[in-house]
Design an enzyme around this catalytic site. Structure first.
Site, PDB file in Angstrom:
ATOM      1  N   ASP A 171       0.834  -1.199   0.000  1.00  0.00           N
ATOM      2  CA  ASP A 171       0.000   0.000   0.000  1.00  0.00           C
ATOM      3  C   ASP A 171       0.871   1.253   0.000  1.00  0.00           C
ATOM      4  O   ASP A 171       2.093   1.173   0.112  1.00  0.00           O
ATOM      5  CB  ASP A 171      -0.964   0.004   1.202  1.00  0.00           C
ATOM      6  CG  ASP A 171      -0.266  -0.273   2.527  1.00  0.00           C
ATOM      7  OD1 ASP A 171       0.981  -0.254   2.575  1.00  0.00           O
ATOM      8  OD2 ASP A 171      -0.972  -0.501   3.522  1.00  0.00           O
ATOM      9  N   ASN A 222      -6.731  -0.202  14.471  1.00  0.00           N
ATOM     10  CA  ASN A 222      -8.167  -0.451  14.271  1.00  0.00           C
ATOM     11  C   ASN A 222      -8.406  -1.791  13.574  1.00  0.00           C
ATOM     12  O   ASN A 222      -9.507  -2.061  13.114  1.00  0.00           O
ATOM     13  CB  ASN A 222      -8.771   0.681  13.428  1.00  0.00           C
ATOM     14  CG  ASN A 222      -8.109   0.802  12.070  1.00  0.00           C
ATOM     15  OD1 ASN A 222      -7.174   0.055  11.748  1.00  0.00           O
ATOM     16  ND2 ASN A 222      -8.576   1.729  11.255  1.00  0.00           N
ATOM     17  N   GLU A 257      -9.551  -0.744   5.674  1.00  0.00           N
ATOM     18  CA  GLU A 257     -10.053  -0.232   6.947  1.00  0.00           C
ATOM     19  C   GLU A 257     -11.312  -0.997   7.372  1.00  0.00           C
ATOM     20  O   GLU A 257     -11.908  -1.717   6.555  1.00  0.00           O
ATOM     21  CB  GLU A 257     -10.386   1.266   6.786  1.00  0.00           C
ATOM     22  CG  GLU A 257      -9.221   2.139   6.312  1.00  0.00           C
ATOM     23  CD  GLU A 257      -8.201   2.431   7.417  1.00  0.00           C
ATOM     24  OE1 GLU A 257      -8.081   1.651   8.382  1.00  0.00           O
ATOM     25  OE2 GLU A 257      -7.500   3.452   7.301  1.00  0.00           O
TER      26      GLU A 257
END
Ligand code: F6R
Length: 240
Positions: free
Chosen positions: A67, A136, A143
């Site tokens: 990424d 997270n 995400e």
């Protein structure tokens, strides 16, 4: 998913590096993908050392970037490109064609996604992928809530990811989007190594192990892959 707990970060890094080395020794032209960020830095060092000692030969290996922050390039301290090159690629002798990495400075993120998807179609599936776990539960920049059908795509970064990013850049930067391999590509990898270190990751590691697999916590999805293992040090395993 098997869990391997190492006494400290050094031994954790060496255990993950061994996994990558075994993969390359079994298949010299393997497609390897290793995350940026802090977690794999010790793995990079162990792999560089292994190549120096002749325990692995990366001359036929293909490397794929996981990424990148959109808008950042190699000159930006803390970009994925800057971190992976300075800790790893610059220390090996690789030919340009051995590396496929997102260009965060691209004018056309969609075309960049197509380019990387095309590379994966030609060289994939990924033989071994080493993932960090975001605070997270993100993997790559997938995400919470990310689609399982995604290949390469552009993401609006979660506020937690934007806040955490300051640790890489040394200063707050206006990074709102990322570009990443998608869950479909990641979960199709032949061998997935999920890696975490330090007490700050203990809670998300425990959630990854204990929660049902769902895209609410993307790291839990690794449990659904055909071959995946969690590698943690004692501190990151402290809530298990
Ligand atoms: C970085 C990446 C991210 C990180 C994760 C953990 O390329 O894909 O998913 O792996 O945010 O970051 P660190 O290792 O810095 O704690």
């Amino acid at each position: 998913m098997k869990t391997f707990i190492s006494p400290d970060y050094q031994q954790l890094s060496e255990a993950v590096a061994k996994n990558v080395i075994d993969c390359v020794n079994a298949k010299p032209n393997a497609l390897i993908c290793i995350a940026g960020g802090d977690t794999p830095l010790g793995v990079f060092a162990a792999l560089v050392e292994a190549q120096k000692q002749g325990r692995v030969d990366f001359s036929q290996t293909q490397f794929l970037g996981l990424d990148e922050w959109l808008g950042l390039g190699k000159a930006d301290k803390g970009s994925c490109r800057e971190m992976v090159w300075s800790h790893f690629f610059d220390k090996l002798t690789l030919r340009d064609e051995q590396i496929c990495f997102f260009d965060g400075l691209t004018d056309s993120p969609q075309a960049e996604c197509q380019r990387v998807d095309g590379y994966i179609a030609q060289h994939g599936p990924i033989d071994c992928i080493v993932l960090g776990i975001g605070m997270n539960g993100h993997i790559g920049f997938n995400e919470p809530g990310a689609s399982l059908n995604n290949t390469c795509h552009v993401i609006d970064l979660d506020p937690i990811t934007q806040t955490v990013s300051v640790k890489y850049f040394g200063t707050a930067r206006d990074v709102k989007q990322g570009i990443s391999l998608g869950l479909k590509t990641i979960l199709a990898a032949e061998n997935i190594v999920l890696m975490a270190s330090g007490e700050k990751k203990a809670d998300i590691v425990a959630q990854t192990v204990n929660a049902l697999a769902s895209n609410a916590i993307p790291s839990t999805l690794v449990k659904t892959a055909k071959r995946a293992a969690l590698y943690v040090d004692k501190a990151a395993a402290s809530a298990l």
